[in-house]
Design a protein around this motif. Structure first.
Motif, PDB file in Angstrom:
ATOM      1  N   THR A  89       0.834  -1.205   0.000  1.00 47.84           N
ATOM      2  CA  THR A  89       0.000   0.000   0.000  1.00 47.84           C
ATOM      3  C   THR A  89       0.868   1.253   0.000  1.00 47.84           C
ATOM      4  N   TYR A  91       3.899   1.800  -1.034  1.00 49.54           N
ATOM      5  CA  TYR A  91       4.582   2.035  -2.307  1.00 49.54           C
ATOM      6  C   TYR A  91       3.665   1.862  -3.514  1.00 49.54           C
ATOM      7  N   GLN A  92       2.374   1.699  -3.270  1.00 48.52           N
ATOM      8  CA  GLN A  92       1.353   1.574  -4.312  1.00 48.52           C
ATOM      9  C   GLN A  92       1.747   0.537  -5.370  1.00 48.52           C
ATOM     10  N   GLN A  95      -1.045  -0.761  -7.823  1.00 45.23           N
ATOM     11  CA  GLN A  95      -1.332   0.182  -8.909  1.00 45.23           C
ATOM     12  C   GLN A  95      -0.149   0.269  -9.878  1.00 45.23           C
ATOM     13  N   ARG A  96       1.045   0.276  -9.340  1.00 50.06           N
ATOM     14  CA  ARG A  96       2.261   0.412 -10.136  1.00 50.06           C
ATOM     15  C   ARG A  96       2.399  -0.739 -11.141  1.00 50.06           C
TER      16      ARG A  96
END
Length: 181
Positions: A89, A91-92, A95-96
């Motif tokens: 979460t 470092y996302q 999504q990355r």
């Protein structure tokens, strides 16, 4: 340091304490705080499996109520909130790498919690290299479950690892690339 102070004779005493169920505080502290790096096994002149002893002791501690597994709650990778999901979460990562979190692929990259905790730059470099190899790359951002086993929650760890293996097999990948020890 503690290992050197224990010595072979003391290791026999540790094993006897575990067998008798009368574990001294210093021994308990050693077992619960050991990082399981494996250095003790490497340097032991007798070739003793000290790390294995520590793992078994942790399982005994949990089984016999000598320790509360809650002390390792942040490592419970079989729960929604843990150090790995927190890292993902922060470092996302979901999504990355959204395009790589696919159900089917040729090569599945499974960095495991060890590489996940070292930073996205290493994962990026590995992904970039793997993509250059020409296979369709998938990414599995989970832990293998070993921390559960290492903290004395052997059955939970094995159940979690089985779920991970099912995900790996379901990917259809013919190659698995991992940094997990």
């Amino acid at each position: 340091v503690l290992l050197k102070s224990l010595g072979e004779t003391a290791l026999v005493e540790v094993a006897q304490q575990l067998l008798n169920g009368e574990v001294e505080e210093e021994t308990r502290d050693f077992i619960l705080k050991c990082s399981l790096c494996g250095l003790c096994n490497e340097i032991c002149p007798e070739g003793l499996d000290i790390m294995g002893l520590v793992k078994e002791a942790r399982n005994l501690f949990v089984r016999d109520g000598m320790t509360d597994p809650e002390i390792y709650r942040f490592l419970w990778v079989d729960h929604d909130w843990n150090v790995i999901t927190m890292y993902r979460t922060m470092y996302q990562l979901d999504q990355r790498y959204e395009g790589m979190l696919k159900e089917r692929c040729d090569t599945l990259f499974f960095p495991g919690c060890m590489l996940l905790n070292k930073g996205p730059a290493l994962i990026d470099a590995a992904v970039e290299w793997l993509e250059k190899q020409g296979d369709e790359i998938g990414l599995l951002l989970l832990c293998c479950g070993k921390p559960l086993v290492d903290m004395g929650l052997k059955e939970r760890g094995e159940a979690y690892t089985e779920k991970v293996w099912r995900r790996i097999k379901a990917s259809g990948a013919s190659r698995l690339v991992t940094a997990c020890p």
